[in-house]
Design a protein around this motif. Structure first.
Motif, PDB file in Angstrom:
ATOM      1  N   ALA A  29      38.441  29.660  38.868  1.00 57.76           N
ATOM      2  CA  ALA A  29      38.082  28.245  38.776  1.00 57.76           C
ATOM      3  C   ALA A  29      39.011  27.390  39.639  1.00 57.76           C
ATOM      4  N   MET A  31      26.597  26.636  35.372  1.00 60.38           N
ATOM      5  CA  MET A  31      26.401  27.774  34.466  1.00 60.38           C
ATOM      6  C   MET A  31      27.495  27.887  33.405  1.00 60.38           C
ATOM      7  N   ALA A  43      28.268  36.075  49.769  1.00 57.47           N
ATOM      8  CA  ALA A  43      29.273  35.243  50.437  1.00 57.47           C
ATOM      9  C   ALA A  43      30.492  36.086  50.819  1.00 57.47           C
ATOM     10  N   HIS A  60      24.720  34.039  40.271  1.00 57.33           N
ATOM     11  CA  HIS A  60      26.022  33.644  40.829  1.00 57.33           C
ATOM     12  C   HIS A  60      26.747  34.873  41.384  1.00 57.33           C
ATOM     13  N   ILE A  68      29.482  26.795  44.236  1.00 60.61           N
ATOM     14  CA  ILE A  68      30.351  25.905  43.461  1.00 60.61           C
ATOM     15  C   ILE A  68      29.503  25.109  42.464  1.00 60.61           C
ATOM     16  N   GLY A 117      28.293  27.579  39.854  1.00 57.18           N
ATOM     17  CA  GLY A 117      29.403  27.977  38.984  1.00 57.18           C
ATOM     18  C   GLY A 117      29.706  26.885  37.968  1.00 57.18           C
ATOM     19  N   TYR A 118      29.664  25.642  38.424  1.00 56.79           N
ATOM     20  CA  TYR A 118      29.935  24.532  37.508  1.00 56.79           C
ATOM     21  C   TYR A 118      28.849  24.445  36.440  1.00 56.79           C
ATOM     22  N   PRO A 131      35.596  34.900  46.008  1.00 57.46           N
ATOM     23  CA  PRO A 131      34.669  35.902  45.464  1.00 57.46           C
ATOM     24  C   PRO A 131      35.366  37.189  45.016  1.00 57.46           C
ATOM     25  N   GLY A 180      36.394  36.464  41.675  1.00 54.11           N
ATOM     26  CA  GLY A 180      35.195  36.485  40.824  1.00 54.11           C
ATOM     27  C   GLY A 180      34.834  37.911  40.435  1.00 54.11           C
ATOM     28  N   THR A 207      27.297  44.348  37.659  1.00 52.00           N
ATOM     29  CA  THR A 207      26.847  43.450  38.720  1.00 52.00           C
ATOM     30  C   THR A 207      25.734  44.170  39.456  1.00 52.00           C
ATOM     31  N   ALA A 237      38.335  28.111  43.314  1.00 47.92           N
ATOM     32  CA  ALA A 237      37.015  27.628  43.735  1.00 47.92           C
ATOM     33  C   ALA A 237      37.008  26.105  43.862  1.00 47.92           C
ATOM     34  N   TYR A 261      24.427  33.407  35.657  1.00 46.46           N
ATOM     35  CA  TYR A 261      25.614  34.214  35.945  1.00 46.46           C
ATOM     36  C   TYR A 261      25.259  35.361  36.886  1.00 46.46           C
ATOM     37  N   SER A 299      39.507  34.386  35.272  1.00 51.40           N
ATOM     38  CA  SER A 299      38.565  33.258  35.186  1.00 51.40           C
ATOM     39  C   SER A 299      39.260  31.959  35.568  1.00 51.40           C
ATOM     40  N   THR A 348      37.467  31.763  51.314  1.00 56.94           N
ATOM     41  CA  THR A 348      36.096  32.285  51.211  1.00 56.94           C
ATOM     42  C   THR A 348      36.109  33.787  50.911  1.00 56.94           C
ATOM     43  N   ILE A 382      28.630  28.685  49.864  1.00 62.63           N
ATOM     44  CA  ILE A 382      29.792  28.180  49.123  1.00 62.63           C
ATOM     45  C   ILE A 382      29.440  26.920  48.343  1.00 62.63           C
ATOM     46  N   ARG A 424      28.747  25.297  31.760  1.00 68.69           N
ATOM     47  CA  ARG A 424      28.693  24.219  30.754  1.00 68.69           C
ATOM     48  C   ARG A 424      28.390  24.847  29.405  1.00 68.69           C
TER      49      ARG A 424
HETATM   50  C1  HEM Z   1      32.633  32.223  47.379  1.00 74.11           C
HETATM   51  C2  HEM Z   1      32.074  32.621  46.310  1.00 74.11           C
HETATM   52  C3  HEM Z   1      32.193  31.992  44.957  1.00 74.11           C
HETATM   53  C4  HEM Z   1      32.402  30.677  44.593  1.00 74.11           C
HETATM   54  C5  HEM Z   1      32.570  29.459  45.497  1.00 74.11           C
HETATM   55  C6  HEM Z   1      32.431  30.633  43.153  1.00 74.11           C
HETATM   56  C7  HEM Z   1      32.591  29.482  42.414  1.00 74.11           C
HETATM   57  C8  HEM Z   1      32.638  29.432  41.040  1.00 74.11           C
HETATM   58  C9  HEM Z   1      32.830  28.255  40.243  1.00 74.11           C
HETATM   59  C10 HEM Z   1      33.020  26.834  40.779  1.00 74.11           C
HETATM   60  C11 HEM Z   1      32.825  28.620  38.933  1.00 74.11           C
HETATM   61  C12 HEM Z   1      32.982  27.713  37.703  1.00 74.11           C
HETATM   62  C13 HEM Z   1      34.407  27.733  37.233  1.00 74.11           C
HETATM   63  C14 HEM Z   1      34.566  26.938  35.955  1.00 74.11           C
HETATM   64  O1  HEM Z   1      34.207  25.744  35.931  1.00 74.11           O
HETATM   65  O2  HEM Z   1      35.080  27.508  34.992  1.00 74.11           O
HETATM   66  C15 HEM Z   1      32.639  30.045  38.893  1.00 74.11           C
HETATM   67  C16 HEM Z   1      32.601  30.802  37.731  1.00 74.11           C
HETATM   68  C17 HEM Z   1      32.417  32.172  37.736  1.00 74.11           C
HETATM   69  N1  HEM Z   1      32.252  32.995  38.815  1.00 74.11           N
HETATM   70 FE1  HEM Z   1      32.256  32.458  40.724  1.00 74.11          FE
HETATM   71  N2  HEM Z   1      32.258  31.900  42.662  1.00 74.11           N
HETATM   72  C18 HEM Z   1      32.120  32.756  43.739  1.00 74.11           C
HETATM   73  C19 HEM Z   1      31.929  34.120  43.704  1.00 74.11           C
HETATM   74  C20 HEM Z   1      31.862  34.877  42.560  1.00 74.11           C
HETATM   75  C21 HEM Z   1      31.656  36.307  42.519  1.00 74.11           C
HETATM   76  C22 HEM Z   1      31.484  37.219  43.739  1.00 74.11           C
HETATM   77  C23 HEM Z   1      31.661  36.670  41.208  1.00 74.11           C
HETATM   78  C24 HEM Z   1      31.495  38.009  40.563  1.00 74.11           C
HETATM   79  C25 HEM Z   1      30.998  39.068  41.110  1.00 74.11           C
HETATM   80  C26 HEM Z   1      31.857  35.459  40.438  1.00 74.11           C
HETATM   81  C27 HEM Z   1      31.925  35.425  39.069  1.00 74.11           C
HETATM   82  C28 HEM Z   1      32.097  34.273  38.345  1.00 74.11           C
HETATM   83  C29 HEM Z   1      32.139  34.285  36.904  1.00 74.11           C
HETATM   84  C30 HEM Z   1      31.993  35.499  35.993  1.00 74.11           C
HETATM   85  C31 HEM Z   1      32.350  32.959  36.523  1.00 74.11           C
HETATM   86  C32 HEM Z   1      32.449  32.410  35.104  1.00 74.11           C
HETATM   87  C33 HEM Z   1      33.842  32.432  34.626  1.00 74.11           C
HETATM   88  C34 HEM Z   1      33.894  31.884  33.224  1.00 74.11           C
HETATM   89  O3  HEM Z   1      32.951  32.136  32.449  1.00 74.11           O
HETATM   90  O4  HEM Z   1      34.885  31.198  32.907  1.00 74.11           O
HETATM   91  N3  HEM Z   1      31.976  34.386  41.288  1.00 74.11           N
HETATM   92  N4  HEM Z   1      32.524  30.512  40.183  1.00 74.11           N
END
Ligand code: HEM
Ligand code: HEM
Lengths: 201, 193
Positions: A148, A34, A58, A51, A28, A31-32, A104, A107, A120, A151, A48, A144, A100, A24, A36
């Motif tokens: 965010a 990627m 997770a 992630h 985070i 995610g932050y 996801p 996501g 994926t 998360a 991505y 999305s 938790t 986790i 930017r």
């Molecule tokens: C517990 C698991 C996860 C955590 C803690 C997490 C956390 C994050 C965070 C912090 C961001 C950045 C958000 C932002 O600043 O806009 C993000 C973006 C993203 N996450 Fe996750 N994520 C998780 C699981 C997943 C999963 C399983 C997927 C897809 C299969 C996923 C797909 C994405 C995508 C596509 C973005 C980009 C969204 C955008 O472009 O605005 N994430 N995630």
């Protein structure tokens, strides 16, 4: 012991807890980074995909933990906790457990609704299908944003939760953190708060 | 995530013309000459993705010529340029990615060029075109197959196909989710000078 006992966590819960915690925190940060806007596009694409793969890991672990959590007894709260602390910690834990899984899943909904339709491919090996959802820009934006918010909400809770654990360990000097680390002696169960510097094993 | 290529070939005109059995077949001398590739041509490409489907699109701006040698098809020459900035896929974010440094890097490499080095007839109306493809600073030998599809005194059309390995041109972003092979399927129309 693998399973939880009345007085402490078993290895199953401990390993799941720390593996999920590590994932986790990493997800985070990843995610932050990627998302930017000025990031190199090729690197961004790779990040991505990482992630999504780690995020799916997770999700699987969080799901296993939910089953574990439902099928195990819960250790009694450490005796020194006040009623308020007990309430606060059980609410926090329930929220952590739920988020938790929810984060996801949401996501996965982003990947599934995105008009980019990027598969994926779990660690470049196994294709994980999209959820059966309609693809549209509106849906992608909605999920999305939700991802965010949830998360970063989860991140806030983790800070609170880890802060409380550290406070118990270093300030109250009780067994709260030690029993989640697996360095807990049975005889310390009832009166641990009275022997803060008992050897850990 | 793909690249392109593109030449056009001239091939088989020789044979088609030679099989003068067809009353309507124009003479070989008619086909020989210099052609400009005109804007009605379709420079289509596709890249498969894991699980089916993929990215497909086309390039909006290109130019080129071909010189058909009526006596010896092997002496024919094709030159083709295309401008990857004009890539169209129907999804602006994908187009932006394709133009970026991850794939075409159009800011530094605005043009992709193909120049034939050898044309070999492979059938009555088909030929193999070998040539040098230059994209993103790399030049390599590539092959395309061409089939004559239409011909009259002023215009000539070929269906040209070929696959390019994009990792050879420093365009490997998206592997292995997106195939390494960019498949080109082009309709090249020439207008006689
Ligand atoms: C517990 C698991 C996860 C955590 C803690 C997490 C956390 C994050 C965070 C912090 C961001 C950045 C958000 C932002 O600043 O806009 C993000 C973006 C993203 N996450 Fe996750 N994520 C998780 C699981 C997943 C999963 C399983 C997927 C897809 C299969 C996923 C797909 C994405 C995508 C596509 C973005 C980009 C969204 C955008 O472009 O605005 N994430 N995630
Ligand atoms: C990063 C994400 C984290 C998540 C999602 C998370 C989640 C959870 C959950 C759901 C529980 C309840 C376990 C159960 O009742 O079976 C728990 C317990 C615990 N966590 Fe975390 N945790 C995280 C990070 C941390 C960190 C960084 C620390 C320490 C610095 C920590 C220390 C603890 C402790 C000591 C307990 C046991 C509390 C008790 O005795 O009831 N956790 N955690």
């Amino acid at each position: 012991m693998l399973r939880n006992r009345q007085d402490t966590f078993g290895w199953g819960a401990i390993v799941l807890h720390w593996a999920i915690a590590l994932l986790i925190v990493g997800l985070i940060a990843l995610g932050y980074v990627m998302t930017r806007p000025d990031i190199d596009p090729e690197l961004q694409f790779s990040l991505y995909q990482w992630h999504k793969s780690f995020g799916m890991t997770a999700l699987a672990l969080a799901f296993i933990r939910l089953i574990w959590w439902l099928s195990n007894i819960h250790p009694a709260p450490v005796a020194s906790l006040s009623a308020l602390e007990r309430r606060a910690s059980s609410v926090t834990h329930a929220l952590l457990l739920a988020l938790t899984i929810a984060v996801p899943l949401v996501g996965w909904a982003i990947a599934s609704t995105s008009t980019l339709n990027i598969p994926t491919l779990f660690f470049n090996r196994v294709l994980i299908p999209h959820l059966p959802m309609e693809k549209s820009e509106a849906a992608e934006t909605f999920w999305s944003d939700a991802h965010a918010w949830l998360a970063y909400g989860l991140a806030g809770l983790v800070v609170l939760h880890a802060g409380a654990a550290l406070l118990h360990h270093f300030w109250h000097r009780d067994v709260v953190l030690r029993r989640m680390l697996g360095i807990f002696r049975r005889d310390a169960a009832s009166n641990a708060h009275q022997q803060p510097e008992g050897t850990d094993r | 995530m793909k690249q392109f290529y593109g030449p056009c070939l001239a091939a088989c005109v020789l044979v088609l013309a030679a099989t003068s059995a067809e009353a309507r077949a124009p003479s070989l001398d008619d086909a020989a000459g210099r052609y400009d590739i005109d804007g009605s041509s379709q420079i289509n490409f596709s890249v498969a993705q894991t699980g089916g489907g993929g990215i497909s699109g086309k390039f909006g701006k290109f130019s080129g010529t071909f010189q058909l040698d009526g006596k010896d098809i092997r002496k024919s020459v094709v030159e083709f340029s295309l401008f990857p900035d004009t890539v169209q896929t129907g999804e602006p974010r994908i187009e932006k990615f394709l133009r970026s440094s991850a794939i075409f890097d159009t800011a530094n490499h605005p043009e992709i060029v193909f120049r034939s080095t050898k044309i070999t007839q492979t059938g009555e109306d088909t030929a193999e075109i070998e040539g040098k493809l230059t994209a993103k600073g790399t030049t390599r030998t590539e092959h395309f197959s061409a089939k004559l599809t239409k011909w009259n005194r002023r215009t000539i059309s070929f269906q040209i196909e070929g696959g390019i390995y994009r990792d050879h041109y420093n365009m490997s972003a998206g592997l292995p989710i997106y195939s390494n092979i960019v498949q080109f399927d082009m309709t090249v129309n020439g207008q006689k000078h």
